[in-house]
Design a protein around this motif. Structure first.
Motif, PDB file in Angstrom:
ATOM      1  N   THR A 206       0.792  -1.230   0.000  1.00 41.08           N
ATOM      2  CA  THR A 206       0.000   0.000   0.000  1.00 41.08           C
ATOM      3  C   THR A 206       0.824   1.279   0.000  1.00 41.08           C
ATOM      4  N   GLY A 207       2.142   1.190  -0.148  1.00 45.62           N
ATOM      5  CA  GLY A 207       2.947   2.401  -0.143  1.00 45.62           C
ATOM      6  C   GLY A 207       3.238   2.879   1.271  1.00 45.62           C
ATOM      7  N   GLY A 208       3.994   3.980   1.336  1.00 44.80           N
ATOM      8  CA  GLY A 208       4.450   4.485   2.617  1.00 44.80           C
ATOM      9  C   GLY A 208       3.455   5.386   3.317  1.00 44.80           C
ATOM     10  N   PHE A 209       3.976   6.201   4.254  1.00 40.52           N
ATOM     11  CA  PHE A 209       3.106   7.040   5.079  1.00 40.52           C
ATOM     12  C   PHE A 209       3.414   8.523   4.903  1.00 40.52           C
ATOM     13  N   SER A 210       3.887   8.900   3.711  1.00 40.88           N
ATOM     14  CA  SER A 210       4.330  10.272   3.478  1.00 40.88           C
ATOM     15  C   SER A 210       3.223  11.304   3.614  1.00 40.88           C
ATOM     16  N   HIS A 211       1.971  10.885   3.466  1.00 42.69           N
ATOM     17  CA  HIS A 211       0.860  11.838   3.498  1.00 42.69           C
ATOM     18  C   HIS A 211       0.162  11.917   4.850  1.00 42.69           C
ATOM     19  N   THR A 212       0.751  11.339   5.877  1.00 38.69           N
ATOM     20  CA  THR A 212       0.205  11.495   7.231  1.00 38.69           C
ATOM     21  C   THR A 212       1.220  12.265   8.058  1.00 38.69           C
ATOM     22  N   ARG A 213       0.901  13.538   8.296  1.00 44.05           N
ATOM     23  CA  ARG A 213       1.841  14.442   8.957  1.00 44.05           C
ATOM     24  C   ARG A 213       2.307  13.893  10.291  1.00 44.05           C
ATOM     25  N   GLU A 214       1.396  13.343  11.094  1.00 40.87           N
ATOM     26  CA  GLU A 214       1.766  12.869  12.423  1.00 40.87           C
ATOM     27  C   GLU A 214       2.772  11.727  12.342  1.00 40.87           C
ATOM     28  N   LYS A 215       2.598  10.833  11.392  1.00 36.60           N
ATOM     29  CA  LYS A 215       3.536   9.720  11.251  1.00 36.60           C
ATOM     30  C   LYS A 215       4.890  10.214  10.738  1.00 36.60           C
ATOM     31  N   VAL A 216       4.868  11.108   9.773  1.00 41.76           N
ATOM     32  CA  VAL A 216       6.123  11.633   9.243  1.00 41.76           C
ATOM     33  C   VAL A 216       6.879  12.383  10.335  1.00 41.76           C
ATOM     34  N   LEU A 217       6.172  13.217  11.076  1.00 36.51           N
ATOM     35  CA  LEU A 217       6.810  14.002  12.130  1.00 36.51           C
ATOM     36  C   LEU A 217       7.343  13.109  13.243  1.00 36.51           C
TER      37      LEU A 217
END
Length: 551
Positions: A228-239
């Motif tokens: 399903t791809g990464g988590f680049s579009h979830t700010r909380e996970k990226v941060l």
């Protein structure tokens, strides 16, 4: 329990890894269902450059090129785990699972591409050079300068289905989609998987879906494969998980990291969460597009031009401008106490670069003559350029990015112009001799090939003195991700593993939603998609041979 769909193997996602898994499972004779959160299949792979990096592939061997296993494994290990790599140690200094994944990629990669080719799902060719390569076959690998890289030509492949035209990433995914369509394999779009259904004994037997506001379930008789791809579009996970300040991503908007939450509920082990595949982007474009940057004209894959430099807020060069984008982008992550001197970088070029007419695929943020995107700053003098940059930074205050912001400390230093004058004088001296004493710009065959057109009169094609008079141009750059590459840990067969190393029955993973087999490394052009195709195919094949899990 009501089942709205059922199949032997349910594949979550429809990008490169998922499609390869589907082709493999169908070829093994089982029924397959693909569930895609987006409005159409293809995922981030479909908007990528469509290249895939495969060591020792049959096409390069047909050209008489060799890719010895010991050297290829050393190259991958050095790039993937540089703090562990020891060429004299058992397994090159790597833990067993990490080494085995690299070995599997080398041992099985070429065979997987050959099998996809024989099935008619792929039509590979060696990605050609763009006119400045020492080899007539291809451009050099990104890391052609490393001693471990004894085979820097021919590993990068593309896909050209007969009778189909379009963007390279689209051609890669569409040929597999067409193969599946011809066999009536359903790909259900706008079906976001939000949970997994697990028996008390740990077997995964299905998934929970949200579709048009309705909750549905899909039964997986043998296995579920997440791709399903990464988590680049979830700010909380990226941060919370990524190690660098990031301003945007080139991945599709459905990349929200759902598999992280789902796998955690199933007891999976996790790895590589702090890493991604990185590039530099124009942050003003990221601000305008809410962090979703797919416009190639706003991405600095290459720092175009022979009289172009990158400087930080102090007006000093901070990186070899011609390094591969994945490495160069990580120079933004430098932190010295409370100071992040390279949080933003300023790409500066002169009129000669601006008026260079060559249609070069890696011009990036340097537009063709006669055009000037809004994120390109133009000024008559260096002092005016600095003032214009500061004004742009002031306008960006308060803007939310992927996991960073234009903070007050990102303003240009009061000595920026003075330092910039000294920086350009020093660079011009290097350009005159052809030797960059600060960052060794142009020391590798890759850097010289990707330079494109050049006015240099030295053997170093990457440098020419910058003009002493304007106009000058600049773009404000920040780091971004092609996508993240961390998540649940998998074995060489694609099974998702628990912390104790045991397999979660019926659960497989591949692509950017798992802990990448490449670790920190980006082995070359297509270094994301190559492992996605290979390990996606292996996961689909092995999922098809899972025993039926009775309810």
């Amino acid at each position: 329990m009501t089942w709205h769909y059922d199949a032997d193997v349910v594949i979550v996602g429809a990008g490169g890894a998922a499609l390869a898994a589907a082709v493999a499972a169908v070829h093994e004779g089982v029924s397959v269902l693909l569930l895609e959160a987006g409005p159409e299949p293809g995922g981030t792979t479909s908007i990528s450059g469509g290249a895939f990096w495969i060591p020792n592939n049959s096409l390069m061997r047909a050209q008489g090129l060799t890719d010895p296993r010991p050297d290829a494994l050393k190259l991958m290990a050095r790039l993937s785990y540089p703090s562990l790599y020891d060429p004299a140690a058992p397994r090159l200094g790597l833990p067993k699972r990490e080494y085995d994944l690299l070995a599997t990629f080398y041992d099985r990669g070429s065979d997987v591409i050959d099998e996809l080719t024989q099935l008619g799902a792929l039509f590979p060719y060696i990605y050609p050079g763009f006119g400045f390569s020492p080899s007539p076959i291809a451009d050099p690998d990104y890391h052609a300068g490393l001693p471990e890289n004894v085979s820097p030509y021919g590993r990068v492949l593309g896909n050209a289905p007969p009778g189909l035209a379009g963007w390279p990433g689209f051609l890669l995914t569409q040929s597999m989609i067409d193969w599946l369509d011809a066999r009536h394999v359903p790909i259900r779009t706008k079906h976001r998987v939000v949970g997994a259904i697990q028996k008390k004994d740990g077997e995964v037997v299905g998934v929970e879906i949200e579709h048009n506001g309705v909750r549905k379930r899909a039964r997986a008789r043998r296995a579920v494969v997440f791709a399903t791809g990464g988590f680049s579009h979830t700010r909380e996970k990226v941060l919370g998980l990524q190690r660098g300040p990031l301003f945007g991503t080139g991945s599709v908007p459905t990349g929200k990291g759902d598999f992280l939450d789902i796998a955690a509920s199933l007891g999976a082990a996790f790895g590589n969460l702090s890493n991604g595949f990185y590039f530099q982007l124009a942050i003003e474009e990221a601000a305008a597009q809410n962090g979703h940057v797919t416009n190639l004209g706003a991405i600095a894959f290459s720092v175009y031009g022979d009289s172009t430099i990158l400087v930080n807020k102090y007006g000093r060069r901070c990186v070899n401008e011609k390094m591969p984008y994945h490495i160069r982008a990580q120079s933004h992550f430098l932190a010295l106490g409370t100071d992040e001197p390279n949080l933003l970088q300023f790409m500066i070029w002169d009129e000669a670069v601006a008026q260079e007419p060559t249609a070069w695929p890696w011009r990036g943020v340097v537009p063709t003559p006669g055009t000037l995107p809004s994120f390109v700053i133009k000024a008559n003098t260096r002092a005016e350029l600095a003032a214009a940059i500061d004004a742009r930074l002031d306008a960006l205050r308060g803007q939310r990015f992927a996991a960073s912001a234009v903070v007050p400390t990102a303003a240009l230093d009061p000595n920026f112009v003075t330092n910039l004058e000294a920086t350009i004088t020093r660079f011009n001296g290097f350009a005159a001799t052809g030797v960059d004493l600060d960052f060794q710009r142009g020391a590798t065959s890759f850097e010289n090939a990707w330079q494109g057109p050049s006015r240099s009169v030295t053997t170093n094609r990457t440098m020419h003195p910058m003009s002493t008079s304007g106009p000058y141009y600049a773009v404000i750059l920040g780091a971004g991700t092609l996508d993240t590459c961390g998540g649940p840990i998998v074995g060489t067969d694609g099974h998702v593993l628990r912390p104790d190393g045991s397999e979660i029955p019926g659960l497989f993973g591949a692509g950017n939603c798992i802990a990448s087999p490449a670790g920190r490394g980006y082995w070359g052009a297509g270094g994301t998609i190559g492992p996605a195709l290979v390990f996606g195919f292996l996961a689909g094949k092995n999922a098809a041979h899972e025993p039926v899990h009775p309810l």
